[in-house]
Design an enzyme around this catalytic site. Structure first.
Site, PDB file in Angstrom:
ATOM      1  N   GLY B 132      27.538  26.221  47.561  1.00 46.30           N
ATOM      2  CA  GLY B 132      27.702  27.141  48.685  1.00 46.30           C
ATOM      3  C   GLY B 132      29.034  26.973  49.379  1.00 46.30           C
ATOM      4  N   GLU B 249      36.376  20.812  39.700  1.00 50.60           N
ATOM      5  CA  GLU B 249      35.968  22.120  39.200  1.00 50.60           C
ATOM      6  C   GLU B 249      37.064  22.725  38.332  1.00 50.60           C
ATOM      7  OE1 GLU B 249      35.084  24.966  42.288  1.00 50.60           O
ATOM      8  OE2 GLU B 249      34.037  26.302  40.902  1.00 50.60           O
ATOM      9  N   SER B 389      41.588  31.518  41.775  1.00 52.41           N
ATOM     10  CA  SER B 389      42.021  32.653  40.942  1.00 52.41           C
ATOM     11  C   SER B 389      43.348  32.318  40.259  1.00 52.41           C
ATOM     12  CB  SER B 389      42.205  33.893  41.810  1.00 52.41           C
ATOM     13  OG  SER B 389      43.370  33.756  42.591  1.00 52.41           O
ATOM     14  N   GLU B 391      46.071  33.859  40.469  1.00 55.10           N
ATOM     15  CA  GLU B 391      47.168  33.978  41.429  1.00 55.10           C
ATOM     16  C   GLU B 391      47.270  32.696  42.258  1.00 55.10           C
ATOM     17  OE1 GLU B 391      44.958  36.386  40.836  1.00 55.10           O
ATOM     18  OE2 GLU B 391      46.252  37.920  39.966  1.00 55.10           O
TER      19      GLU B 391
HETATM   20  C1  FAD Z   1      30.992  34.997  38.651  1.00 58.64           C
HETATM   21  C2  FAD Z   1      31.358  34.271  39.907  1.00 58.64           C
HETATM   22  C3  FAD Z   1      30.669  33.134  40.264  1.00 58.64           C
HETATM   23  C4  FAD Z   1      30.952  32.470  41.436  1.00 58.64           C
HETATM   24  N1  FAD Z   1      30.192  31.382  41.793  1.00 58.64           N
HETATM   25  C5  FAD Z   1      30.406  30.800  42.993  1.00 58.64           C
HETATM   26  C6  FAD Z   1      29.562  29.742  43.440  1.00 58.64           C
HETATM   27  O1  FAD Z   1      28.630  29.322  42.740  1.00 58.64           O
HETATM   28  N2  FAD Z   1      29.784  29.207  44.662  1.00 58.64           N
HETATM   29  C7  FAD Z   1      30.800  29.627  45.462  1.00 58.64           C
HETATM   30  O2  FAD Z   1      30.962  29.092  46.544  1.00 58.64           O
HETATM   31  N3  FAD Z   1      31.621  30.641  45.068  1.00 58.64           N
HETATM   32  C8  FAD Z   1      31.440  31.231  43.864  1.00 58.64           C
HETATM   33  N4  FAD Z   1      32.263  32.278  43.473  1.00 58.64           N
HETATM   34  C9  FAD Z   1      33.267  32.794  44.398  1.00 58.64           C
HETATM   35  C10 FAD Z   1      34.685  32.385  44.045  1.00 58.64           C
HETATM   36  O3  FAD Z   1      34.923  31.091  44.428  1.00 58.64           O
HETATM   37  C11 FAD Z   1      35.625  33.394  44.729  1.00 58.64           C
HETATM   38  O4  FAD Z   1      35.483  34.587  44.040  1.00 58.64           O
HETATM   39  C12 FAD Z   1      37.062  32.971  44.725  1.00 58.64           C
HETATM   40  O5  FAD Z   1      37.259  31.946  45.622  1.00 58.64           O
HETATM   41  C13 FAD Z   1      38.009  34.133  45.078  1.00 58.64           C
HETATM   42  O6  FAD Z   1      37.656  34.712  46.305  1.00 58.64           O
HETATM   43  P1  FAD Z   1      37.356  36.268  46.435  1.00 58.64           P
HETATM   44  O7  FAD Z   1      36.513  36.669  45.327  1.00 58.64           O
HETATM   45  O8  FAD Z   1      36.864  36.501  47.793  1.00 58.64           O
HETATM   46  O9  FAD Z   1      38.740  36.976  46.228  1.00 58.64           O
HETATM   47  P2  FAD Z   1      39.923  37.101  47.288  1.00 58.64           P
HETATM   48  O10 FAD Z   1      40.283  35.764  47.783  1.00 58.64           O
HETATM   49  O11 FAD Z   1      39.615  38.149  48.263  1.00 58.64           O
HETATM   50  O12 FAD Z   1      41.108  37.579  46.339  1.00 58.64           O
HETATM   51  C14 FAD Z   1      41.285  38.927  45.962  1.00 58.64           C
HETATM   52  C15 FAD Z   1      42.544  39.019  45.143  1.00 58.64           C
HETATM   53  O13 FAD Z   1      43.644  38.572  45.920  1.00 58.64           O
HETATM   54  C16 FAD Z   1      44.337  37.539  45.253  1.00 58.64           C
HETATM   55  N5  FAD Z   1      44.888  36.595  46.218  1.00 58.64           N
HETATM   56  C17 FAD Z   1      44.218  35.929  47.168  1.00 58.64           C
HETATM   57  N6  FAD Z   1      45.062  35.142  47.837  1.00 58.64           N
HETATM   58  C18 FAD Z   1      46.279  35.294  47.279  1.00 58.64           C
HETATM   59  C19 FAD Z   1      47.567  34.742  47.536  1.00 58.64           C
HETATM   60  N7  FAD Z   1      47.764  33.841  48.502  1.00 58.64           N
HETATM   61  N8  FAD Z   1      48.594  35.140  46.760  1.00 58.64           N
HETATM   62  C20 FAD Z   1      48.408  36.032  45.782  1.00 58.64           C
HETATM   63  N9  FAD Z   1      47.229  36.599  45.516  1.00 58.64           N
HETATM   64  C21 FAD Z   1      46.172  36.235  46.247  1.00 58.64           C
HETATM   65  C22 FAD Z   1      43.297  36.906  44.376  1.00 58.64           C
HETATM   66  O14 FAD Z   1      43.880  36.219  43.294  1.00 58.64           O
HETATM   67  C23 FAD Z   1      42.514  38.112  43.918  1.00 58.64           C
HETATM   68  O15 FAD Z   1      43.173  38.744  42.878  1.00 58.64           O
HETATM   69  C24 FAD Z   1      31.988  32.944  42.275  1.00 58.64           C
HETATM   70  C25 FAD Z   1      32.718  34.062  41.915  1.00 58.64           C
HETATM   71  C26 FAD Z   1      32.414  34.738  40.742  1.00 58.64           C
HETATM   72  C27 FAD Z   1      33.208  35.948  40.396  1.00 58.64           C
END
Ligand code: FAD
Lengths: 369, 404
Positions: B132, B249, B389, B391
């Site tokens: 979480g 991780e 990600s 990025e």
């Molecule tokens: C299948 C799946 C399983 C997951 N499982 C878990 C889980 O079990 N527990 C948990 O806690 N989380 C989980 N996650 C969440 C995961 O950790 C987040 O998706 C991740 O941290 C990215 O956050 P976001 O999806 O909100 O994207 P955002 O942070 O909103 O990013 C959106 C876009 O902006 C880009 N971006 C963001 N910041 C920057 C920057 N500074 N410079 C350039 N580009 C940037 C990103 O690369 C992305 O392309 C899971 C996600 C997925 C897809």
């Protein structure tokens, strides 16, 4: 492809109308929610479905340009069925100048009947060999036996347009048949598609038809199947433009409102460049599609259609992947619209042979343009 | 594939034979068939539990944990061998939240009571865990998290939401990062808590992925109470715990094994005797596959060099390489799934979710090898998003490796 002012005005009003209509109706045209009533409204009441057809059939005679406008709008609103089958392909398969053909088409254009072509036996039957589907033609009837794997829109069909091989005819063995979808002996195994449309695997088991089911025989049948497929390719490329534009719009919008690290992510240059690349790919896809549209009735048809499909397939993949990446986890959820566009873009890539197939066909077609 | 020759000591060679014998006996054809139908980031709950149990019975459920805590106590080379052999066999990708994420955190930061209670239950599979961290407004920017906890006597009371929680629907416990203070920098007000999933006030909403698979969830906390003894590390020092876990991780050290497993699946899809063998004969496709194999070999060599450095006690480039490996593994994995989808051509249009994730019957008209590629491709779009990600990894590398 020079258009007169009058044609341009006509097309502009068509674009406006279809946007307005789909805006509040697309739910009832998408996927499992497909309503034949809404489809009939688009056809009969609004006259949209006939736009590409000759005036004699209640159409605007706007040809491929109208197809492109409609398909692009369908793409934007994720209406992935059944215009491509029932109008674009059917118009290339049937003969508007004969009574039966024009009646079928008019019904399709009114939205009263949905016509679904079943041409290749299977995805690997790219040359329409149709070895599995055999028609035995006697003096008073046609007996159809065989199968067609993966026919999109088939569950919606009122009539099938089937390409078969004539039993015993060696030289030009093909025959094109039109038959009611509920004739005894036809069975369907239905499936859903990743883009929320439907399709079936069809079987024809001792299907007995009147000789009037014959649309055309011999090399002309094969030629029409090829034309219908290239027309569909060019039309689906136009749909892809709509799909990709919607993805770009939604991605830009999302990036502007999504805040991380105290700022909208749209401010990160690496994402800006990615979105710019999406728009560049769409521009390229639009241009090659327009080029292919202009070549549809020329000897360069196949080469140009493959050029368009190859480039559009590449654009579909890149744009869809970028859109999801920029959405982050939100992009992978089924409930987010972008994921549905992603799947439609993937289906478009695969609907008429993928990029590799079309690059090959491009290389193998004579070099004339 | 080019095999990387490990210089194995006689003990390690014997160990490899042990692993092979174990897999030959325990990874049965039925398990293999189930594993081949997996398309998710991790194997589904039932299969994971089954395979975890088999590993547990052999004492191998936690290859990286020290023996003192019930782990397998493998040295770095043995872990590598173990992962590699499992990948070659095609065993299920087990979820990481318990063994790979929570376990090491407890070993590093947990109280003796926490270790005694939780570690054996992670090992046995009695407790399935989920992670979480993420919240709607806290993704890449994790420190923006708002799910809060306040002290009430000897309990914490938690209110807020987590999201994208993988396998929350199978989990018995969740570890959460919560905000316990708003003073000072955002990172300084975060704590790491352990919460049972059946706590009153905790609820789970499924999020279906675009593949049709149910992997992730939203988790809601409405006055959820846990004893203060469920705090890991100190209050407001949770960020250190969080970072320790994130490094684990990112760099599993066995990315090449993971990719080889996927290449094995691809190989089956395009097998000579199957309907999609045509793909492998296409020079463009074959070229793409060769490029991927070469990149996997390079990755494997890099992981291997890192392993040798760690064995020698050098850790200098460890963090940088973890980011480089995360980037590579995720990109190559996505490229492999693209080949899967391209191999099956038009069959990619058919929605197989009812067959894979529901009770639908597979059609006799569709080759069985066409069942998994699309779902796999769709699910793997996530791999460049989670765990930092692509990025974000590049941002880390720009700073840490290039000093930009
Ligand atoms: C299948 C799946 C399983 C997951 N499982 C878990 C889980 O079990 N527990 C948990 O806690 N989380 C989980 N996650 C969440 C995961 O950790 C987040 O998706 C991740 O941290 C990215 O956050 P976001 O999806 O909100 O994207 P955002 O942070 O909103 O990013 C959106 C876009 O902006 C880009 N971006 C963001 N910041 C920057 C920057 N500074 N410079 C350039 N580009 C940037 C990103 O690369 C992305 O392309 C899971 C996600 C997925 C897809």
């Amino acid at each position: 492809m020079q258009q007169t002012d009058e044609q341009r005005e006509l097309l502009a009003s068509l674009r406006e109308l279809v946007e307005r209509v789909l805006g509040d109706r697309h739910e009832s045209l998408c996927g499992a929610g497909f309503s034949s009533e809404t489809w009939q409204t688009l056809g009969g009441e609004l006259g949209l479905l006939a736009a590409s057809l000759p005036e004699a059939m209640g159409g605007m005679a706007a040809g491929q340009e109208a197809d492109a406008i409609l398909m692009e709008a369908f793409g934007k609103h994720l209406v992935s069925q059944p215009y491509l089958s029932s109008v674009v392909m059917a118009a290339a398969l049937l003969d508007v100048s004969d009574d039966a053909g024009s009646q079928h088409l008019a019904a399709a254009a009114q939205g009263e009947a949905i016509l679904v072509p079943a041409l290749a036996d299977s995805p690997s039957d790219t040359q329409f060999a149709c070895v599995e589907t055999v028609a035995t033609i006697t003096d008073n009837e046609v007996l159809l036996q065989g199968s067609k794997v993966l026919v999109r829109d088939a569950p919606l069909a009122d009539r099938f347009i089937v390409l078969a091989r004539q039993d015993g005819a060696a030289d030009c063995p093909h025959v094109l048949l039109i038959l009611d979808a509920d004739v005894p002996g036809i069975s369907r195994e239905d499936f859903g598609t990743i883009d929320a449309a439907t399709g079936s695997h069809l079987r024809f088991d001792q299907v007995r038809l009147d000789r009037s089911a014959i649309v055309v025989r011999g090399s002309e049948a094969l030629e029409r199947a090829a034309l219908a497929t290239d027309s569909a390719i060019v039309a689906v490329c136009a749909e892809a433009i709509g799909v990709m534009q919607a993805m770009l719009e939604q991605t830009v919008e999302y990036a502007k409102q999504r805040v991380q690290f105290g700022q909208p992510i749209a401010g990160f240059q690496v994402l800006q460049h990615r979105m710019v690349d999406m728009s560049v790919a769409i521009e390229q896809a639009e241009s090659i599609t327009r080029l292919a549209r202009g070549k549809l009735l020329t000897p360069d048809r196949a080469k140009a259609a493959s050029a368009a499909m190859a480039l559009v397939a590449k654009a579909c993949r890149g744009v869809a992947q970028d859109a999801v990446q920029i959405h982050g986890a939100v992009g992978i959820a089924d409930e987010t619209p972008i994921s549905r566009y992603f799947r439609r873009a993937l289906a478009i890539e695969k609907q008429f042979g993928g990029k590799a197939y079309h690059l090959k066909r491009y290389m193998q077609s004579a070099d004339t343009f | 594939m080019i095999d990387i020759e490990l210089e194995l000591s006689p003990e390690d060679s014997a160990f490899r034979e042990d692993v092979r014998a174990f897999l030959a006996e325990k990874f049965t054809p039925e398990l293999r068939r189930e594993a081949e139908l997996q398309t998710g980031v991790f194997a589904d709950g039932a299969l994971s539990a089954k395979w975890h149990r088999i590993l547990f019975e052999r004492g191998w459920a936690a290859p990286g944990w020290p023996k003192a805590h019930g782990g397998a106590g493998f040295n770095a080379t043995q872990q590598y061998i173990f992962n590699d052999e499992c990948a070659r066999a095609g065993t299920p990708n087990l979820p990481v939240a318990g063994v790979r994420l929570c376990g090491p955190v407890l070993i590093e930061f947990g109280t003796p009571e926490q270790k005694d209670f939780f570690l054996p239950r992670i090992l046995s599979g009695e407790h399935v865990w989920c992670q979480g961290y993420s919240e709607p407004q806290a993704g890449s920017d994790l420190a923006a998290l708002e799910c809060k906890a306040h002290r009430d006597g000897d309990e914490y009371v938690i209110n807020g939401q987590k999201t994208w929680t993988t396998h929350a629907q199978f989990a018995d416990w969740i570890f959460v990062l919560v905000r316990t203070s708003r003073e000072g920098p955002r990172q300084a007000g975060i704590s790491f808590l352990l919460v049972p999933m059946d706590a009153p006030g905790l609820s789970v909403r499924p999020i279906v992925s675009m593949s049709g698979e149910h992997e992730v969830n939203e988790v809601f906390f409405d006055d959820v109470r846990v004893p203060v003894s469920n705090l890991v590390g100190e209050e407001n020092k949770g960020w250190n715990v969080a970072k320790f876990l994130l490094v684990n991780e990112r760099g599993s050290g066995s990315g090449a094994a993971y990719l080889k497993n996927a290449l094995g699946m691809l190989g089956k899809i395009i097998a000579d005797d199957g309907p999609f063998s045509g793909a492998a004969c296409d020079p463009v496709f074959a070229g793409r596959l060769a490029e991927i194999e070469i990149e996997v070999a390079a990755l494997e060599q890099s992981e291997h060099s890192l392993l040798e450095a760690i064995t020698r006690g050098e850790t200098a480039r460890g963090h940088t390489l973890a980011s480089i490996h995360k980037l590579h593994v995720s990109q190559i994995m996505q490229a492999i799934t693209e080949l899967e989808v391209d191999a099956i051509g038009a069959f990619a249009q058919i929605d197989q979710a009812p067959v894979l994730f529901g009770h639908g019957e597979a059609s006799a008209q569709v080759p069985p090898r066409a069942l998994t590629p699309v779902a796999h491709y769709l699910n793997m779009r996530a791999i460049t998003i989670f765990g930092g990600s692509s990025e974000v990894q590049r941002n880390i590398l720009a700073r840490a490796a290039l000093g930009l």
